[in-house]
Design a protein around this motif. Structure first.
Motif, PDB file in Angstrom:
ATOM      1  N   VAL A 182     -52.052  29.445 -91.421  1.00 57.80           N
ATOM      2  CA  VAL A 182     -51.677  29.018 -92.715  1.00 57.80           C
ATOM      3  C   VAL A 182     -50.157  28.543 -92.701  1.00 57.80           C
ATOM      4  N   ALA A 183     -49.383  29.547 -92.280  1.00 60.35           N
ATOM      5  CA  ALA A 183     -47.789  29.342 -92.127  1.00 60.35           C
ATOM      6  C   ALA A 183     -47.579  28.105 -91.410  1.00 60.35           C
ATOM      7  N   ARG A 184     -48.534  27.681 -90.341  1.00 60.33           N
ATOM      8  CA  ARG A 184     -48.065  26.676 -89.684  1.00 60.33           C
ATOM      9  C   ARG A 184     -48.510  25.334 -90.135  1.00 60.33           C
ATOM     10  N   PHE A 185     -49.961  25.289 -90.567  1.00 58.06           N
ATOM     11  CA  PHE A 185     -50.657  24.140 -90.849  1.00 58.06           C
ATOM     12  C   PHE A 185     -50.944  23.660 -92.421  1.00 58.06           C
ATOM     13  N   TYR A 186     -50.503  24.490 -93.177  1.00 58.63           N
ATOM     14  CA  TYR A 186     -50.793  24.324 -94.743  1.00 58.63           C
ATOM     15  C   TYR A 186     -49.621  24.440 -95.440  1.00 58.63           C
ATOM     16  N   ASN A 187     -49.404  23.555 -96.325  1.00 58.46           N
ATOM     17  CA  ASN A 187     -48.079  23.392 -97.171  1.00 58.46           C
ATOM     18  C   ASN A 187     -48.334  23.509 -98.629  1.00 58.46           C
ATOM     19  N   LYS A 243     -59.004  29.805 -77.641  1.00 53.69           N
ATOM     20  CA  LYS A 243     -58.484  29.697 -76.311  1.00 53.69           C
ATOM     21  C   LYS A 243     -59.029  28.358 -75.638  1.00 53.69           C
ATOM     22  N   VAL A 244     -60.159  28.152 -75.911  1.00 54.48           N
ATOM     23  CA  VAL A 244     -61.049  26.814 -75.607  1.00 54.48           C
ATOM     24  C   VAL A 244     -60.341  25.641 -76.044  1.00 54.48           C
ATOM     25  N   VAL A 245     -60.014  25.696 -77.525  1.00 57.23           N
ATOM     26  CA  VAL A 245     -59.670  24.563 -77.940  1.00 57.23           C
ATOM     27  C   VAL A 245     -58.399  24.319 -77.566  1.00 57.23           C
ATOM     28  N   ILE A 246     -57.318  25.200 -77.281  1.00 56.33           N
ATOM     29  CA  ILE A 246     -55.965  24.938 -76.817  1.00 56.33           C
ATOM     30  C   ILE A 246     -55.940  24.096 -75.391  1.00 56.33           C
ATOM     31  N   LYS A 247     -57.002  24.870 -74.616  1.00 57.09           N
ATOM     32  CA  LYS A 247     -56.939  24.135 -73.071  1.00 57.09           C
ATOM     33  C   LYS A 247     -57.783  23.052 -72.822  1.00 57.09           C
ATOM     34  N   SER A 248     -58.601  22.530 -74.065  1.00 60.10           N
ATOM     35  CA  SER A 248     -59.531  21.347 -73.937  1.00 60.10           C
ATOM     36  C   SER A 248     -58.707  20.129 -74.245  1.00 60.10           C
ATOM     37  N   LYS A 249     -58.786  19.116 -73.202  1.00 57.02           N
ATOM     38  CA  LYS A 249     -58.143  17.951 -73.455  1.00 57.02           C
ATOM     39  C   LYS A 249     -58.947  16.908 -74.387  1.00 57.02           C
ATOM     40  N   SER A 269     -70.055  14.395 -91.847  1.00 55.49           N
ATOM     41  CA  SER A 269     -71.436  13.709 -91.922  1.00 55.49           C
ATOM     42  C   SER A 269     -71.613  12.737 -90.508  1.00 55.49           C
ATOM     43  N   ARG A 270     -70.511  12.412 -90.117  1.00 51.54           N
ATOM     44  CA  ARG A 270     -70.419  11.480 -88.472  1.00 51.54           C
ATOM     45  C   ARG A 270     -70.084  12.167 -87.423  1.00 51.54           C
ATOM     46  N   ARG A 271     -70.238  11.197 -86.431  1.00 56.40           N
ATOM     47  CA  ARG A 271     -69.820  11.746 -85.076  1.00 56.40           C
ATOM     48  C   ARG A 271     -68.413  11.577 -85.198  1.00 56.40           C
ATOM     49  N   ILE A 272     -67.568  12.482 -84.572  1.00 55.55           N
ATOM     50  CA  ILE A 272     -65.904  12.237 -84.177  1.00 55.55           C
ATOM     51  C   ILE A 272     -65.749  12.564 -82.584  1.00 55.55           C
ATOM     52  N   THR A 273     -65.521  11.348 -82.078  1.00 50.12           N
ATOM     53  CA  THR A 273     -65.348  11.361 -80.451  1.00 50.12           C
ATOM     54  C   THR A 273     -63.973  12.155 -80.191  1.00 50.12           C
ATOM     55  N   GLU A 274     -63.031  12.101 -81.051  1.00 49.34           N
ATOM     56  CA  GLU A 274     -61.595  12.795 -80.768  1.00 49.34           C
ATOM     57  C   GLU A 274     -61.113  13.874 -81.985  1.00 49.34           C
ATOM     58  N   LEU A 275     -61.876  15.064 -81.853  1.00 51.43           N
ATOM     59  CA  LEU A 275     -61.379  15.987 -82.789  1.00 51.43           C
ATOM     60  C   LEU A 275     -59.970  16.287 -82.861  1.00 51.43           C
ATOM     61  N   SER A 276     -59.289  16.483 -83.799  1.00 48.01           N
ATOM     62  CA  SER A 276     -57.971  16.918 -84.094  1.00 48.01           C
ATOM     63  C   SER A 276     -57.654  18.480 -83.752  1.00 48.01           C
ATOM     64  N   LYS A 277     -56.925  18.915 -82.868  1.00 53.09           N
ATOM     65  CA  LYS A 277     -56.710  20.468 -82.858  1.00 53.09           C
ATOM     66  C   LYS A 277     -56.301  21.124 -83.976  1.00 53.09           C
ATOM     67  N   ASN A 278     -55.422  20.250 -84.506  1.00 58.92           N
ATOM     68  CA  ASN A 278     -54.879  20.996 -85.697  1.00 58.92           C
ATOM     69  C   ASN A 278     -55.619  21.006 -86.875  1.00 58.92           C
ATOM     70  N   PHE A 279     -56.773  20.211 -87.005  1.00 64.01           N
ATOM     71  CA  PHE A 279     -57.961  20.142 -87.826  1.00 64.01           C
ATOM     72  C   PHE A 279     -58.691  21.527 -87.499  1.00 64.01           C
ATOM     73  N   LEU A 280     -58.964  21.744 -86.288  1.00 65.76           N
ATOM     74  CA  LEU A 280     -59.813  22.659 -85.778  1.00 65.76           C
ATOM     75  C   LEU A 280     -59.287  24.102 -86.107  1.00 65.76           C
ATOM     76  N   PHE A 281     -57.793  24.026 -86.037  1.00 64.16           N
ATOM     77  CA  PHE A 281     -56.972  25.421 -86.325  1.00 64.16           C
ATOM     78  C   PHE A 281     -57.023  25.638 -87.822  1.00 64.16           C
ATOM     79  N   LYS A 282     -56.791  24.512 -88.601  1.00 64.15           N
ATOM     80  CA  LYS A 282     -56.940  24.828 -90.074  1.00 64.15           C
ATOM     81  C   LYS A 282     -58.609  25.228 -90.418  1.00 64.15           C
ATOM     82  N   THR A 283     -59.418  24.841 -89.717  1.00 62.13           N
ATOM     83  CA  THR A 283     -60.879  25.291 -90.027  1.00 62.13           C
ATOM     84  C   THR A 283     -61.184  26.543 -89.749  1.00 62.13           C
ATOM     85  N   SER A 284     -60.339  27.209 -88.933  1.00 61.11           N
ATOM     86  CA  SER A 284     -60.603  28.411 -88.070  1.00 61.11           C
ATOM     87  C   SER A 284     -60.197  29.619 -88.894  1.00 61.11           C
TER      88      SER A 284
END
Length: 331
Positions: free
Chosen positions: A241-246, A190-196, A134-149
């Protein structure tokens, strides 16, 4: 010297009616506070549509028109990437529309490699808004995006995002022209992986008009390709799932398995003359999926129809599906 645009809107078009294309273009042309260009890539449309597009294009100075033989939406997007001049690239399907209110002058100061917006999905009966927060996030975590995918939603679509053109071109990131489904997810990852730097803005940027008829058409035209792509997406999501979910691994594996069963079942029932090669390929894949005993009732019914190859149940399901599609169209 002419200043390059901030955004290149890339629109593949294939036999889209002039009214729908006009609605799409007008939604972009409402942007008034940013420099932008529109790249319309005609993916080998029929002559009557092509003639309409050419006449239409001459009305707009911001519009760049490209024609190429029919190679699919991925090839058309790649062509747009190769000729774009904007600092950022934004993909739009010709039967969708953008929300111009998201494209304010504030974007001029943005420097992130990837900027993710909200997307609104519309069908004839429903409206659903997809967001990350619901709010702006200036530095999104790649791990969060991977889990969302692993869920259908923002990360699975190429739309609703600003991609820094230099990141795409320097890393040779393009759409896979050989995929019929899942190409958006692969591209975004691919973009997420290469984005700083990755940023999220809680603003609606896109109206995605979803037609089940389009999906069913792909199922019937490219069955083997859809099966292979479905399996590839399933394996990718399992690895996430294997990598990011416990704690919730099994629950997520079950959801992924149910999605696969639905896709493969749709492939099979959309065949006019069921092909046994396709049938056995589907059965082998489903047999290898774990936790089937924990699937929901609908998935179990689909598997029962497939495993028994019950012609009567299959015919009844096809009839119900045709009725559903007709009712949806009429409404």
């Amino acid at each position: 010297m002419t200043e390059n645009p901030l955004i290149s809107f890339i629109i593949p078009v294939y036999n889209t009616s002039i009214n729908r294309l006009n609605k799409c273009l007008n939604s972009i042309l409402q942007i008034s506070k940013l420099r932008f260009e529109i790249i319309l890539v005609n993916d080998g449309s029929k002559k009557k549509y092509t003639n309409q597009y050419i006449k239409f294009v001459n009305k707009y100075s911001k519009l760049k028109y490209i024609y190429e033989d029919n190679k699919g939406v991925s090839s058309a997007r790649n062509k747009g990437i190769s000729v774009a001049k904007g600092k950022y690239i934004f993909f739009v399907d010709s039967d969708d529309a953008i929300d111009s209110s998201a494209f304010s002058s504030k974007l001029k100061n943005m420097q992130s490699d990837l900027i993710i917006f909200n997307v609104t999905v519309k069908t004839k009966k429903t409206i659903k808004k997809y967001s990350l927060n619901s709010r702006r996030i200036t530095e999104l975590s790649k791990n969060f995006l991977f889990k969302t995918s692993i869920k259908n939603g923002l990360i699975n679509w190429s739309c609703g995002k600003l991609y820094k053109r230099s990141v795409l071109q320097q890393n040779n990131i393009y759409f896979d022209k050989n995929k019929k489904t899942g190409e958006d997810l692969e591209f975004v990852i691919k973009v997420v992986i290469k984005s700083k730097t990755i940023e999220y803005l809680p603003l609606n940027s896109y109206y995605y008009y979803l037609s089940k008829d389009t999906s069913y058409s792909r199922y019937s035209r490219y069955p083997i390709q859809i099966i292979n792509d479905t399996l590839a997406i399933y394996k990718f999501r399992r690895s996430i799932v294997a990598r990011f979910y416990n704690q919730s691994k099994q629950k997520e594996y079950i959801c992924l398995g149910e999605d696969v069963v639905q896709s493969l079942f749709n492939v099979y029932i959309m065949q006019q003359n069921p092909n046994m090669q396709i049938y056995y390929k589907i059965i082998r894949i489903i047999n290898d999926i774990p936790y089937k005993d924990s699937f929901n009732l609908v998935s179990k019914i689909r598997m029962y129809i497939l495993f028994t190859n019950n012609k009567i149940l299959l015919a009844m399901y096809k009839l119900l599906l045709k009725i559903h599609i007709k009712i949806t169209k009429d409404n």
